[in-house]
Design a protein around this motif. Structure first.
Motif, short mmCIF file in Angstrom:
data_model
loop_
_atom_site.label_atom_id
_atom_site.label_comp_id
_atom_site.label_asym_id
_atom_site.label_seq_id
_atom_site.Cartn_x
_atom_site.Cartn_y
_atom_site.Cartn_z
N PRO A 37 16.99 13.39 -61.39
CA PRO A 37 16.36 12.60 -62.44
C PRO A 37 14.91 12.31 -62.11
CG PRO A 37 17.70 11.20 -61.04
CD PRO A 37 17.93 12.61 -60.57
N GLY A 38 14.19 11.80 -63.11
CA GLY A 38 12.83 11.34 -62.86
C GLY A 38 11.78 11.95 -63.76
N GLY A 39 12.00 13.18 -64.27
CA GLY A 39 10.96 13.79 -65.08
C GLY A 39 9.67 13.91 -64.31
N ALA A 40 8.61 13.30 -64.80
CA ALA A 40 7.31 13.34 -64.13
C ALA A 40 7.12 12.15 -63.20
CB ALA A 40 6.20 13.39 -65.16
N CYS A 41 8.19 11.59 -62.72
CA CYS A 41 8.14 10.50 -61.75
C CYS A 41 9.00 10.91 -60.56
CB CYS A 41 8.65 9.21 -62.40
SG CYS A 41 8.40 7.73 -61.42
N ARG A 42 8.51 11.90 -59.81
CA ARG A 42 9.25 12.46 -58.69
C ARG A 42 8.30 12.72 -57.52
NH1 ARG A 42 11.71 17.77 -60.57
NH2 ARG A 42 10.32 17.65 -62.37
N SER A 43 8.87 12.80 -56.34
CA SER A 43 8.08 13.08 -55.14
C SER A 43 8.85 14.03 -54.24
CB SER A 43 7.74 11.78 -54.39
OG SER A 43 8.88 10.95 -54.25
N ALA A 44 8.11 14.75 -53.39
CA ALA A 44 8.73 15.71 -52.48
C ALA A 44 7.73 16.07 -51.39
CB ALA A 44 9.16 16.97 -53.23
N GLU A 45 8.20 16.76 -50.35
CA GLU A 45 7.33 17.28 -49.31
C GLU A 45 7.02 18.74 -49.65
OE1 GLU A 45 8.99 16.64 -45.43
OE2 GLU A 45 8.85 14.45 -45.58
N VAL A 46 5.91 18.97 -50.32
CA VAL A 46 5.58 20.32 -50.78
C VAL A 46 4.40 20.93 -50.04
CG1 VAL A 46 6.52 19.94 -53.09
CG2 VAL A 46 4.12 19.39 -52.64
N THR A 47 3.67 20.12 -49.27
CA THR A 47 2.51 20.67 -48.55
C THR A 47 2.85 20.95 -47.09
OG1 THR A 47 1.74 18.40 -48.10
CG2 THR A 47 0.83 19.52 -50.04
N ALA A 48 3.47 19.99 -46.40
CA ALA A 48 3.84 20.15 -45.00
C ALA A 48 4.90 19.11 -44.66
CB ALA A 48 2.61 19.96 -44.10
N PRO A 49 5.74 19.37 -43.67
CA PRO A 49 6.76 18.39 -43.28
C PRO A 49 6.12 17.06 -42.91
CG PRO A 49 7.21 20.51 -42.26
CD PRO A 49 5.85 20.63 -42.89
N GLY A 50 6.69 15.98 -43.44
CA GLY A 50 6.18 14.65 -43.15
C GLY A 50 5.10 14.17 -44.10
N PHE A 51 4.63 15.06 -45.00
CA PHE A 51 3.60 14.69 -45.97
C PHE A 51 4.26 14.55 -47.35
CE2 PHE A 51 1.11 16.31 -42.55
CZ PHE A 51 -0.15 15.71 -42.64
N GLY A 52 4.39 13.32 -47.82
CA GLY A 52 4.99 13.07 -49.11
C GLY A 52 3.98 13.25 -50.24
N THR A 53 4.38 13.95 -51.28
CA THR A 53 3.52 14.20 -52.43
C THR A 53 4.19 13.72 -53.70
OG1 THR A 53 2.46 16.15 -51.43
CG2 THR A 53 2.41 15.99 -53.84
N ASP A 54 3.46 12.96 -54.51
CA ASP A 54 3.92 12.64 -55.86
C ASP A 54 3.59 13.84 -56.73
OD1 ASP A 54 4.78 10.12 -55.09
OD2 ASP A 54 2.86 9.18 -55.57
N LEU A 55 4.62 14.47 -57.27
CA LEU A 55 4.42 15.73 -57.96
C LEU A 55 3.66 15.59 -59.27
CD1 LEU A 55 7.97 17.28 -57.40
CD2 LEU A 55 5.87 17.69 -56.08
N PHE A 56 3.75 14.45 -59.90
CA PHE A 56 3.12 14.24 -61.21
C PHE A 56 2.41 12.89 -61.20
CE2 PHE A 56 7.15 16.57 -61.55
CZ PHE A 56 6.69 17.81 -61.95
N SER A 57 3.03 11.85 -61.74
CA SER A 57 2.41 10.52 -61.75
C SER A 57 2.44 9.94 -60.35
CB SER A 57 3.13 9.60 -62.74
OG SER A 57 4.50 9.45 -62.39
N ALA A 58 1.50 9.04 -60.06
CA ALA A 58 1.37 8.54 -58.70
C ALA A 58 1.05 7.06 -58.61
CB ALA A 58 0.30 9.34 -57.95
N PHE A 59 0.08 6.58 -59.40
CA PHE A 59 -0.31 5.17 -59.40
C PHE A 59 0.20 4.51 -60.68
CE2 PHE A 59 -3.34 7.16 -56.54
CZ PHE A 59 -3.42 6.25 -55.50
N TYR A 60 0.64 3.26 -60.59
CA TYR A 60 1.41 2.66 -61.69
C TYR A 60 0.93 1.27 -62.11
CZ TYR A 60 4.53 6.50 -60.71
OH TYR A 60 5.05 7.76 -60.52
N PRO A 61 -0.31 1.17 -62.63
CA PRO A 61 -0.75 -0.14 -63.12
C PRO A 61 0.03 -0.60 -64.35
CG PRO A 61 -2.35 1.57 -63.65
CD PRO A 61 -1.37 2.19 -62.71
N PHE A 62 0.35 0.31 -65.26
CA PHE A 62 1.12 -0.09 -66.43
C PHE A 62 2.52 -0.53 -66.03
CE2 PHE A 62 -1.94 2.31 -69.13
CZ PHE A 62 -2.15 1.33 -70.09
#
Length: 580
Positions: A37-62
């Motif tokens: 689940p999550g749609g465009a609100c997901r994260s994964a390690e896609v660059t290197a092990p131990g480096f978390g990346t927000d795949l789409f949205s990242a900052f959440y003021p709203f």
């Protein structure tokens, strides 16, 4: 399988809607095509092990101020907000830097460096924000259109004279707003850069309000991030839903909405399974996919189909994610503490870039929105390193490359390499030595963004343009500006609906509110009134639409698709098809 409600898509809007219905005692099943689940609100390690990346949205003021999300008490389900020391930095070519901070005096001092009078001018804007914040956010994000009660509260907060002036302000282009309110360049750039998280140029009507909202939210609650990644926001929504008996089914691609005797009765999955809905079907998918593919032309008014052919997507997006060996070596050290960085130069530079986009050209000098994620959440990468990303907007169907490098719009390996070079060259100029820190990178072209989440049509992040002609009663097409559709029992709950893009849950909350009211004691009267309104809206002769432009879906397009990547919310509820 049968439930009270079926929700198509497990993006933020779909999960907010499901939670609202579950709170009312409904049995709810959420069907999501993706593996998670999550749609465009997901994260994964896609660059290197131990480096978390927000795949789409990242900052959440709203999300931090959204009435819909705040009502769910997600901190009880593992969500923790974290903040960078500073919210936003926008350096300018003259060596100065506009810095937004949750410390009002810090922001004011930054803007006073451009013009001493702007410290007081910014304080005046913050005072206005504090005066209108709660009723304004309720009117925009929580109340189905028209927001009668919230609108009345907003009018009382402003008074008649100021209400007229606020309405005028809401229509202003950000360039004009900046000229009227500020003496120097810095404050206007904070607002203009924020507006460009959408597809609104400095000269676009309504861009002042969009940029002001995002800047004032940054001043108020910052640009927070979930501890551990964007996926933690999704996880909290899913955990809350399941604690109330809701069901989330992944790898459950919806192939069609079941319409019987003119009413939505459930959905059919790609494997042929029917999931029946006793009361409602809520769709967290883009409007074009919902109507043209999941419902089908035979169930829809001809005039709605004509309007859909005119639907306009927002700009495409190119994003790069990096694993860096150390913090970005900014020439201006004021940038280092900001979670979000705008690299776009002056107001004129932003206008020139926007003009190139409007002409269908890949920008020669793109406006970069950059996220320093480890600065905001130290757990996103190993100690002493940095997880970062940057994105910029592109035309949906480029006619040329203003940068002269021959970017074609095929979004193949050659296009990706040319765009990547453009991004990293700009970063190297602002932070000499940046390139030497790159351990690895991951690129997301418009094509890949859509492959990862089919609602991100051509890399569009907001479910359709944020321009005034496709907002309020014009979103997604001219109508009521409400979640109801011409199919009784079917509700549009995605960012294609009012109030649009951003991870605030507004469209989902509104769809759930209306579905609950329609199922209540006054339901028969409400349903008859809705049917009558739709007959009126879609009655009459059907004009042949002009040939669709590059940002329109076309009459037979199946369509799949800060706040921007720092405020976006979609769900991969349906798989992409080839564009027509």
């Amino acid at each position: 399988m049968t439930a009270d409600a079926v929700v198509i898509g497990a993006g933020v809007n779909g999960l907010v809607a499901a939670n609202r219905l579950a709170d009312a005692g409904w049995d709810v099943v959420v069907c999501e095509a993706a593996d998670e689940p999550g749609g465009a609100c997901r994260s994964a390690e896609v660059t290197a092990p131990g480096f978390g990346t927000d795949l789409f949205s990242a900052f959440y003021p709203f999300a931090a101020r959204s009435p819909a999300l705040r009502a769910l008490d997600l901190t009880d389900h593992g969500l923790t907000w974290l903040h960078a020391p500073r919210v936003l930095a926008h350096p300018t070519p003259d060596g100065r830097c506009a810095v937004l901070s949750t410390d009002l005096e810090g922001t004011a001092a930054s803007l006073a460096a451009y013009a001493p009078a702007d410290a007081a001018a910014w304080r005046a804007q913050v005072a206005l924000w504090e005066r209108v914040r709660d009723p304004l956010l309720e009117a925009l994000l929580a109340a189905p259109f028209p927001p009668v009660r919230a609108g009345a509260r907003l009018a009382r907060a402003l008074g008649a004279a100021d209400a007229l002036r606020f309405a005028r302000f809401a229509m202003l282009p950000v360039r004009r707003f900046a000229a009227e309110e500020f003496a120097g360049a810095g404050a206007g750039l904070l607002v203009a850069g924020s507006a460009l998280h959408t597809d609104l140029a400095p000269e676009s009507a309504g861009s002042a309000l969009i940029g002001w909202l995002l800047a004032m939210l940054g001043q108020d609650v910052g640009f927070p991030v979930p501890r551990g990644g964007a996926g933690r926001l999704t996880a909290a929504l899913v955990d809350r839903l399941r604690s109330r008996g809701g069901v989330v089914r992944t790898r459950a691609e919806v192939d069609a909405v079941i319409v019987t005797a003119g009413r939505a009765r459930g959905v059919r999955l790609a494997d042929g399974t029917a999931v029946r809905a006793r009361r409602a079907v809520l769709a967290d998918v883009d409007a074009v996919s919902l109507y043209r593919r999941l419902v089908g032309d035979e169930h829809l008014p001809a005039r709605l189909l004509t309007d859909l052919a005119r639907f306009q997507w927002d700009s495409s997006t190119f994003k790069v994610n990096w694993a860096l060996a150390g913090p970005i070596p900014w020439s201006d050290r004021r940038i280092a503490d900001a979670g979000t960085v705008h690299l776009g130069g002056t107001m004129d530079d932003l206008t020139m870039m926007s003009a190139q986009l409007a002409c269908g050209l890949v920008p020669a000098d793109p406006f970069l929105v950059l996220g320093q994620m480890t600065t905001a959440d130290p757990g996103r990468s190993p100690a002493g390193t940095q997880s970062a990303w940057a994105y910029f907007h592109l035309p949906q169907s480029p006619r040329g490359d203003a940068g002269g490098a021959g970017v074609t719009g095929r979004w193949d390996g050659d296009d990706t390499a040319r765009l990547l070079e453009r991004v990293e060259r700009k970063l190297e100029a602002a932070a000499p030595g940046f390139g030497s820190l790159i351990l690895s990178r991951d690129t997301q072209s418009p094509r890949r963004l859509e492959d990862q989440d089919s609602v991100l049509r051509g890399g569009a992040l907001n479910g359709g343009t944020a321009a005034l002609h496709q907002q309020l009663i014009f979103r997604p097409v001219p109508g009521l500006g409400r979640p109801e559709t011409p199919i009784p029992g079917l509700y549009l709950a995605s960012m294609s609906a009012h109030p649009g893009g951003g991870a605030h849950g507004g469209p989902g909350a509104m769809a759930a509110t209306v579905a609950l009211r329609d199922a209540g004691p006054a339901g028969p009267v409400r349903r008859r009134a809705s049917a009558a309104a739709h007959r009126l809206i879609y009655a009459g002769p059907v004009a042949s639409p002009a040939a669709p432009g590059p940002d329109s879906p076309g009459p037979a397009s199946p369509g799949p698709a800060n706040e921007s990547l720092s405020a976006s919310d979609t769900s991969r509820a349906t798989r992409p098809k080839a564009a027509s």
